[in-house]
Design an enzyme around this catalytic site. Structure first.
Site, PDB file in Angstrom:
ATOM      1  CG  ASP A  82     -30.015 -90.370  15.140  1.00 50.65           C
ATOM      2  OD1 ASP A  82     -30.575 -91.176  14.354  1.00 50.65           O
ATOM      3  OD2 ASP A  82     -28.901 -89.885  14.905  1.00 50.65           O
TER       4      ASP A  82
ATOM      5  CG  ASP B 286     -29.364 -82.736  23.329  1.00 51.37           C
ATOM      6  OD1 ASP B 286     -28.297 -82.721  22.685  1.00 51.37           O
ATOM      7  OD2 ASP B 286     -30.443 -83.097  22.829  1.00 51.37           O
TER       8      ASP B 286
ATOM      9  CG  ASP C  47     -40.272 -89.346  13.016  1.00 45.42           C
ATOM     10  OD1 ASP C  47     -39.510 -89.202  13.998  1.00 45.42           O
ATOM     11  OD2 ASP C  47     -39.853 -89.468  11.851  1.00 45.42           O
TER      12      ASP C  47
ATOM     13  CD  GLU D  24     -37.390 -83.634  26.235  1.00 47.90           C
ATOM     14  OE1 GLU D  24     -37.648 -83.829  25.028  1.00 47.90           O
ATOM     15  OE2 GLU D  24     -37.472 -82.520  26.784  1.00 47.90           O
TER      16      GLU D  24
END
Length: 218
Positions: free
Chosen positions: A121, A72, A157, A47
């Site tokens: 982002d 991350d 989104d 991921e």
């Protein structure tokens, strides 16, 4: 920096399921993830930009027959996922703290089976196009570490990022591209395993449709 962040940074430094700069394995684990971190030969799912690791953890719960790595740069976020994995004794989960731009340093060619990009982002400004996690430069990096035919997923989104990603992928002529601008009104829901992140729940509560696409690298 608040005390809580310092405590989290100290905690992940002691976690066996987190690899970060300064660790002996950082930069030296490429090609060794199966042997050194997981002690098995199960498929590895990565991921990208995992945040607090909600999707990584969710997938690991559902698929003990696979290994999952969340990556991350934010240490305080990784601490959450790392802690959850330890508490739940999920031995098929690891976290890598690094910049995505350096992802090729941490994996050997064709070492990864599948990649998820969840709510990144969107980088809406034109000057930041190269920083979008679905830009050609990043796709080249993913393709290098993925096995031929490896799958990449995007869940977002943001309509702008979704449309940009589709345009890039259609130009690259990737294989088996499927997509929807409204995941939960489509027949593709099974592809995302029913896992909802905190942000995703918020977007849905606000009536924002979730966009999803999936494709295979050549």
């Amino acid at each position: 920096m608040g005390r809580s962040k310092l405590q989290k940074f100290a905690a992940i430094a002691e976690c066996d399921n987190v690899i970060q700069e300064g660790d002996e394995l950082y930069g030296n684990i490429a090609g060794k993830w199966h042997q050194v971190q997981f002690d098995n030969n199960n498929p590895i799912v990565l991921e990208v930009g995992c945040g607090r690791g909600e999707y990584t953890i969710g997938m690991a719960r559902l698929h003990p027959e696979k290994n999952f790595i969340g990556t991350d740069i934010k240490g305080a976020r990784i601490w959450k996922g790392s802690s959850m994995a330890i508490e739940e004794e999920l031995n098929n989960v690891a976290f890598l703290r690094t910049y995505i731009e350096r992802i090729e340093e941490q994996f050997e060619e064709h070492e990864i089976d599948e990649i998820w990009i969840t709510f990144p982002d969107p980088r809406p400004k034109d000057r930041d196009i190269k920083k979008r996690l679905t830009s050609p430069g990043f796709l080249d990096k993913y393709t290098k570490i993925l096995k031929p035919g490896g799958i990449i997923h995007l869940k977002t989104d943001n309509l702008g990022l979704y449309e940009y990603s589709l345009e890039v992928l259609q130009e690259r002529k990737v294989d088996d591209l499927i997509y929807t601008s409204d995941l939960y009104s489509s027949d593709l829901q099974d592809h995302t395993m029913g896992i909802y992140t905190t942000y995703e729940k918020r977007y849905l509560a606000e009536g924002v449709p979730i966009k999803y696409l999936q494709f295979k690298v050549r």
